[in-house]
Every structure is written in structure tokens, then in C-alpha cells.
Design a protein around this motif. Structure first.
Motif, PDB file in Angstrom:
ATOM      1  N   ALA A 152       0.851  -1.192   0.000  1.00 57.27           N
ATOM      2  CA  ALA A 152       0.000   0.000   0.000  1.00 57.27           C
ATOM      3  C   ALA A 152       0.885   1.240   0.000  1.00 57.27           C
ATOM      4  CB  ALA A 152      -0.932   0.011   1.212  1.00 57.27           C
ATOM      5  N   MET A 153       0.457   2.263  -0.730  1.00 59.75           N
ATOM      6  CA  MET A 153       1.212   3.504  -0.819  1.00 59.75           C
ATOM      7  C   MET A 153       0.265   4.698  -0.785  1.00 59.75           C
ATOM      8  SD  MET A 153       3.943   2.488  -3.858  1.00 59.75           S
ATOM      9  CE  MET A 153       5.045   3.862  -3.500  1.00 59.75           C
ATOM     10  N   TRP A 154       0.741   5.783  -0.159  1.00 57.96           N
ATOM     11  CA  TRP A 154       0.026   7.051  -0.156  1.00 57.96           C
ATOM     12  C   TRP A 154       0.992   8.115  -0.646  1.00 57.96           C
ATOM     13  CZ3 TRP A 154      -0.311   3.212   3.332  1.00 57.96           C
ATOM     14  CH2 TRP A 154      -1.584   2.708   3.632  1.00 57.96           C
ATOM     15  N   PHE A 155       0.594   8.830  -1.697  1.00 60.95           N
ATOM     16  CA  PHE A 155       1.448   9.827  -2.329  1.00 60.95           C
ATOM     17  C   PHE A 155       1.010  11.208  -1.845  1.00 60.95           C
ATOM     18  CE2 PHE A 155       1.091   6.107  -4.996  1.00 60.95           C
ATOM     19  CZ  PHE A 155       2.417   5.832  -5.346  1.00 60.95           C
ATOM     20  N   HIS A 156       1.886  11.907  -1.130  1.00 60.46           N
ATOM     21  CA  HIS A 156       1.518  13.151  -0.459  1.00 60.46           C
ATOM     22  C   HIS A 156       1.874  14.403  -1.254  1.00 60.46           C
ATOM     23  CE1 HIS A 156       0.982  10.391   2.818  1.00 60.46           C
ATOM     24  NE2 HIS A 156       2.273  10.174   2.953  1.00 60.46           N
ATOM     25  N   ARG A 157       3.025  14.369  -1.951  1.00 57.71           N
ATOM     26  CA  ARG A 157       3.518  15.552  -2.645  1.00 57.71           C
ATOM     27  C   ARG A 157       4.102  15.142  -3.992  1.00 57.71           C
ATOM     28  NH1 ARG A 157       5.574  16.929   2.815  1.00 57.71           N
ATOM     29  NH2 ARG A 157       4.636  18.887   3.489  1.00 57.71           N
ATOM     30  N   PRO A 158       4.184  16.066  -4.937  1.00 58.61           N
ATOM     31  CA  PRO A 158       4.859  15.759  -6.213  1.00 58.61           C
ATOM     32  C   PRO A 158       6.344  15.485  -5.980  1.00 58.61           C
ATOM     33  CG  PRO A 158       3.517  17.750  -6.387  1.00 58.61           C
ATOM     34  CD  PRO A 158       3.593  17.417  -4.926  1.00 58.61           C
ATOM     35  N   PHE A 159       6.955  14.733  -6.865  1.00 56.59           N
ATOM     36  CA  PHE A 159       8.370  14.380  -6.739  1.00 56.59           C
ATOM     37  C   PHE A 159       8.884  13.930  -8.101  1.00 56.59           C
ATOM     38  CE2 PHE A 159       5.782  10.670  -5.821  1.00 56.59           C
ATOM     39  CZ  PHE A 159       6.294   9.728  -6.702  1.00 56.59           C
ATOM     40  N   ARG A 160      10.195  13.778  -8.165  1.00 59.31           N
ATOM     41  CA  ARG A 160      10.854  13.166  -9.319  1.00 59.31           C
ATOM     42  C   ARG A 160      11.646  11.960  -8.812  1.00 59.31           C
ATOM     43  NH1 ARG A 160      11.239  16.072 -14.222  1.00 59.31           N
ATOM     44  NH2 ARG A 160      12.904  14.601 -14.765  1.00 59.31           N
ATOM     45  N   ALA A 161      11.461  10.822  -9.459  1.00 61.11           N
ATOM     46  CA  ALA A 161      12.160   9.610  -9.034  1.00 61.11           C
ATOM     47  C   ALA A 161      13.598   9.573  -9.544  1.00 61.11           C
ATOM     48  CB  ALA A 161      11.405   8.368  -9.519  1.00 61.11           C
ATOM     49  N   ASP A 162      13.992  10.536 -10.395  1.00 58.09           N
ATOM     50  CA  ASP A 162      15.379  10.612 -10.832  1.00 58.09           C
ATOM     51  C   ASP A 162      16.163  11.639 -10.020  1.00 58.09           C
ATOM     52  OD1 ASP A 162      14.206  12.854 -11.924  1.00 58.09           O
ATOM     53  OD2 ASP A 162      14.511  12.265 -14.013  1.00 58.09           O
ATOM     54  N   GLU A 163      15.599  12.105  -8.903  1.00 59.93           N
ATOM     55  CA  GLU A 163      16.306  12.921  -7.924  1.00 59.93           C
ATOM     56  C   GLU A 163      16.373  12.144  -6.617  1.00 59.93           C
ATOM     57  OE1 GLU A 163      14.172  16.589  -7.716  1.00 59.93           O
ATOM     58  OE2 GLU A 163      14.854  17.274  -9.689  1.00 59.93           O
ATOM     59  N   TRP A 164      17.407  12.421  -5.812  1.00 60.57           N
ATOM     60  CA  TRP A 164      17.625  11.644  -4.592  1.00 60.57           C
ATOM     61  C   TRP A 164      16.414  11.701  -3.659  1.00 60.57           C
ATOM     62  CZ3 TRP A 164      21.133   8.147  -4.486  1.00 60.57           C
ATOM     63  CH2 TRP A 164      22.369   8.313  -5.111  1.00 60.57           C
ATOM     64  N   PHE A 165      16.024  10.548  -3.140  1.00 59.48           N
ATOM     65  CA  PHE A 165      15.022  10.484  -2.074  1.00 59.48           C
ATOM     66  C   PHE A 165      15.490   9.477  -1.028  1.00 59.48           C
ATOM     67  CE2 PHE A 165      13.612   7.633  -5.494  1.00 59.48           C
ATOM     68  CZ  PHE A 165      13.383   6.435  -4.840  1.00 59.48           C
ATOM     69  N   LEU A 166      15.133   9.740   0.203  1.00 56.21           N
ATOM     70  CA  LEU A 166      15.506   8.882   1.327  1.00 56.21           C
ATOM     71  C   LEU A 166      14.337   7.962   1.656  1.00 56.21           C
ATOM     72  CD1 LEU A 166      17.584   8.242   3.639  1.00 56.21           C
ATOM     73  CD2 LEU A 166      16.216   9.807   5.049  1.00 56.21           C
ATOM     74  N   TYR A 167      14.606   6.668   1.690  1.00 59.15           N
ATOM     75  CA  TYR A 167      13.588   5.657   1.990  1.00 59.15           C
ATOM     76  C   TYR A 167      13.894   5.113   3.383  1.00 59.15           C
ATOM     77  CZ  TYR A 167      10.234   1.979   0.531  1.00 59.15           C
ATOM     78  OH  TYR A 167       9.136   1.145   0.392  1.00 59.15           O
ATOM     79  N   ASP A 168      13.156   5.596   4.374  1.00 62.28           N
ATOM     80  CA  ASP A 168      13.358   5.221   5.780  1.00 62.28           C
ATOM     81  C   ASP A 168      12.378   4.098   6.113  1.00 62.28           C
ATOM     82  OD1 ASP A 168      14.302   5.243   8.348  1.00 62.28           O
ATOM     83  OD2 ASP A 168      13.205   7.041   8.960  1.00 62.28           O
ATOM     84  N   GLN A 169      12.894   2.945   6.567  1.00 60.59           N
ATOM     85  CA  GLN A 169      12.085   1.737   6.707  1.00 60.59           C
ATOM     86  C   GLN A 169      12.225   1.130   8.096  1.00 60.59           C
ATOM     87  OE1 GLN A 169      13.230   0.032   2.315  1.00 60.59           O
ATOM     88  NE2 GLN A 169      14.795   0.899   3.630  1.00 60.59           N
ATOM     89  N   GLU A 170      11.155   0.553   8.593  1.00 60.67           N
ATOM     90  CA  GLU A 170      11.191  -0.148   9.875  1.00 60.67           C
ATOM     91  C   GLU A 170      10.139  -1.248   9.876  1.00 60.67           C
ATOM     92  OE1 GLU A 170      10.333   2.659  12.925  1.00 60.67           O
ATOM     93  OE2 GLU A 170       8.297   3.075  12.219  1.00 60.67           O
ATOM     94  N   SER A 171      10.356  -2.240  10.734  1.00 62.28           N
ATOM     95  CA  SER A 171       9.417  -3.358  10.857  1.00 62.28           C
ATOM     96  C   SER A 171       8.908  -3.419  12.286  1.00 62.28           C
ATOM     97  CB  SER A 171      10.100  -4.683  10.482  1.00 62.28           C
ATOM     98  OG  SER A 171       9.230  -5.772  10.729  1.00 62.28           O
ATOM     99  N   PRO A 172       7.655  -3.026  12.538  1.00 63.28           N
ATOM    100  CA  PRO A 172       7.136  -3.034  13.910  1.00 63.28           C
ATOM    101  C   PRO A 172       6.904  -4.429  14.458  1.00 63.28           C
ATOM    102  CG  PRO A 172       5.405  -2.392  12.382  1.00 63.28           C
ATOM    103  CD  PRO A 172       6.671  -2.472  11.582  1.00 63.28           C
ATOM    104  N   ILE A 173       6.720  -5.433  13.564  1.00 62.19           N
ATOM    105  CA  ILE A 173       6.451  -6.785  14.046  1.00 62.19           C
ATOM    106  C   ILE A 173       6.720  -7.802  12.948  1.00 62.19           C
ATOM    107  CG2 ILE A 173       3.998  -6.684  13.393  1.00 62.19           C
ATOM    108  CD1 ILE A 173       3.440  -8.442  15.912  1.00 62.19           C
ATOM    109  N   ALA A 174       7.200  -8.968  13.377  1.00 63.21           N
ATOM    110  CA  ALA A 174       7.292 -10.134  12.507  1.00 63.21           C
ATOM    111  C   ALA A 174       6.913 -11.339  13.359  1.00 63.21           C
ATOM    112  CB  ALA A 174       8.705 -10.306  11.947  1.00 63.21           C
ATOM    113  N   THR A 175       5.929 -12.106  12.907  1.00 64.55           N
ATOM    114  CA  THR A 175       5.477 -13.261  13.661  1.00 64.55           C
ATOM    115  C   THR A 175       4.655 -14.152  12.739  1.00 64.55           C
ATOM    116  OG1 THR A 175       4.295 -13.995  15.669  1.00 64.55           O
ATOM    117  CG2 THR A 175       3.343 -12.144  14.463  1.00 64.55           C
TER     118      THR A 175
END
Length: 305
Positions: free
Chosen positions: A234-257
Motif C-alpha cells: 500500500a502507498m500514499w502519495f503526499h507531494r509531487p516528486f521526481r524519481a530521478d532525484e535523490w530520495f531517502l527511503y526510511d524503513q522499519e518493521s514493527p512486528i514479525a510473527t
């Protein structure tokens, strides 16, 4: 075309074979299954091709139902669910060899004014110029790249740079928090069509997200002890962007079971503005007897990341 970014744009340029039916190429790869980001990106292209151009996508929800086969075309059937004054809804079913492998629902919203707020990034990180590419980091650790990895690196449409040093041994993994962050951008220009940038980022969003689930379990590079498959996305797009400019992808896993791991991602631009929010659940199972469709046991879902 030799530039992997150009090849990605070409991969996302679907053939329209009927009013609401599109066909996408699936390159013949050595991968066991079609990459999930490819199917999600192509499905979103199909949905976007049936909407008004002034309504960018604001959210998508998708399920990976069966593994796709590399080298076999995928047909995308679009249902025009609703065309409202502000919102447009599309449902897309991806079919390969007569079987549904993926479905997606996407909502498009005509931009309008409103209030603004966002939580700040959870930590400061070095810029991408101060970090090695993932290829250079692997090459340095291994003293070179095996031929198969070298070929894969040359085909990679995104430059990926891990914020935290990669862990290479089980001892380094022990006690690690289920978090990861990477800088990414396309390795070349993607043109000026906003839909292409949105679909390219959708492609990229499936590349590293389950890293956060794996980090406390095993090194990200080297022999894998687990079969991995994306279950939903699932994805929610909040603002315009360009995928050929640097973006930071910050990821975490709250649970695995229970053989499943949940991962959450937040995508920021260089100014710290939140661009996209992502959530994905993945299946992780220890390797065992394999079925012809590439799954373990009685599993039937998924496209590996």
C-alpha cells in the motif's frame, strides 16, 4: 537502449490492446519470479492511462496473488469504478497465462488547497554523496563482484546507498533493530511525465522494504536462509516528486510473527519533506522442499522483492 533508466521507462510503457486492456512486457530474467515492483508499477500505469491527466494518484492498495513468470507478457484489465468530481477510482487485475497474479485498486485526486503538517524525520542521516553505492560496498567486502551480480548491477535502474553499514555475519546481525534506510534515485533521467515518476517510484518501493524485516534475522547480502515473498503493498502519495532525484527511503518493521513480517516506509526528499508513505507485509519461510511455482510448502502467494 543501454541506460537502465531508459529501459525502466520502456518497461512501464504498456501496449494498449483494447479500451481498458493493456499488455506489459516481462523481461526474461534469471530471477525465479517476476519482480513485484514491476507488476505494481505496470498496473499503476494501466490505471493512470484511463484517468484525466489533472488527477495524480494519491493512494494504491495491492495484493500479490501468484508468482509471475519472467519472459511471459502480463495483461492488465482496468475497471473504471468511479469518476467523481474530485476523485477517480480504478481497479486493475493482472493476468498471466490465464491466471490472476495481482490486483490493485488506485485512487486519483484532483489537487485542492488544505492545511499542512508532518512529523519530522526520526533521525539525521548523511547525504548520498557521503555514502558508497551498494555495488561498491559489496565489491569492497567481497574483493570483487561475482559475474552474476555484476550483470545484475549493470541492469539495476536505481542507485541505492545504504545509510547504515551493511552487516555481513550472523554476529553482526545479533541484536540489530529492525530498521533500515537507503538513499535512492534512478540512474538516469526519466522524462517529464509525472505518471512515469510515480510508477517508477512504485517500482523502487518494493526493492528494499523487507530489509527491515530481515535485518534482525540474517545478513542482507550473502546466502539467504529464508524464502521471501511480498503479500500486499500500500502507498500514499503526499507531494509531487521526481524519481530521478535523490530520495531517502526510511524503513522499519514493527512486528514479525507467524511467518509474516510487516514493514513500513517513509520516503523523503532532500529537504526532509515527506513525499510518500508505504506499508507492506511479506512472507518469510526457512528454505525447504521447493514447488515448481517457486514457493515452499503449500504457499501460493507472492512476488519476491
Amino acid at each position: 537502449m543501454t541506460n537502465p533508466a531508459e529501459k525502466l521507462v520502456d518497461l512501464l510503457d504498456l501496449e494498449q490492446i483494447e479500451v481498458n486492456i493493456f499488455r506489459g512486457r516481462s523481461p526474461q530474467e534469471s530471477l525465479q519470479r517476476v519482480f513485484g515492483g514491476q507488476v505494481a508499477g505496470q498496473a499503476l500505469v494501466a490505471a493512470g492511462r484511463t484517468t484525466e491527466g489533472d488527477r495524480p494518484v494519491h493512494s494504491l492498495h495491492a495484493y500479490f496473488l501468484r508468482p509471475g513468470r519472467p519472459g511471459v507478457p502480463i495483461v492488465y484489465q482496468v475497471e473504471r469504478v468511479r469518476d467523481g468530481r474530485s476523485f477517480t477510482t480504478r481497479r486493475v487485475v493482472a493476468v498471466q497465462q490465464g491466471r490472476t497474479i495481482f490486483n490493485l485498486t488506485a485512487s486519483f485526486h484532483k489537487p485542492e488547497p488544505g492545511f499542512d503538517h508532518q512529523l519530522p524525520m526520526r533521525r539525521a542521516v548523511p547525504g548520498p554523496e557521503d555514502l558508497p553505492t551498494v555495488v561498491d560496498e559489496v565489491r569492497e567486502h567481497l574483493g570483487g563482484l561475482p559475474e552474476a551480480l555484476e550483470r545484475m548491477a549493470r541492469r539495476q535502474p536505481f542507485d541505492i546507498r545504504y545509510v547504515d553499514r551493511l552487516r555481513w555475519t550472523p554476529d553482526e546481525v545479533e541484536g540489530a533493530e529492525p530498521r533500515s534506510a537507503v538513499w535512492m534515485r534512478a540512474v538516469g533521467p526519466l522524462g517529464d511525465d509525472p505518471l512515469v515518476h510515480t510508477c517508477a517510484l512504485t517500482y523502487a518501493s518494493d526493492m528494499t522494504l523487507l530489509d527491515a524485516v530481515r535485518i534482525p534475522i540474517e545478513p542482507l547480502w550473502g546466502p539467504r536462509g529464508f524464502d521471501m515473498a511480498s503479500l500486499d503493498h500500500a502507498m500514499w502519495f503526499h507531494r509531487p516528486f521526481r524519481a530521478d532525484e535523490w530520495f531517502l527511503y526510511d524503513q522499519e518493521s514493527p512486528i514479525a510473527t507467524g511467518g509474516r513480517g510487516l514493514a513500513q516506509g517513509r520516503i523523503y526528499d532532500r529537504e526532509g519533506r515527506l513525499l510518500v508513505s508505504v506499508v507492506q507485509e511479506g512472507l518469510l519461510r526457512p528454505y525447504g522442499p521447493r514447488h515448481m511455482d517457486g514457493t515452499n510448502g503449500d504457499a501460493t502467494p507472492g512476488v519476491t522483492t
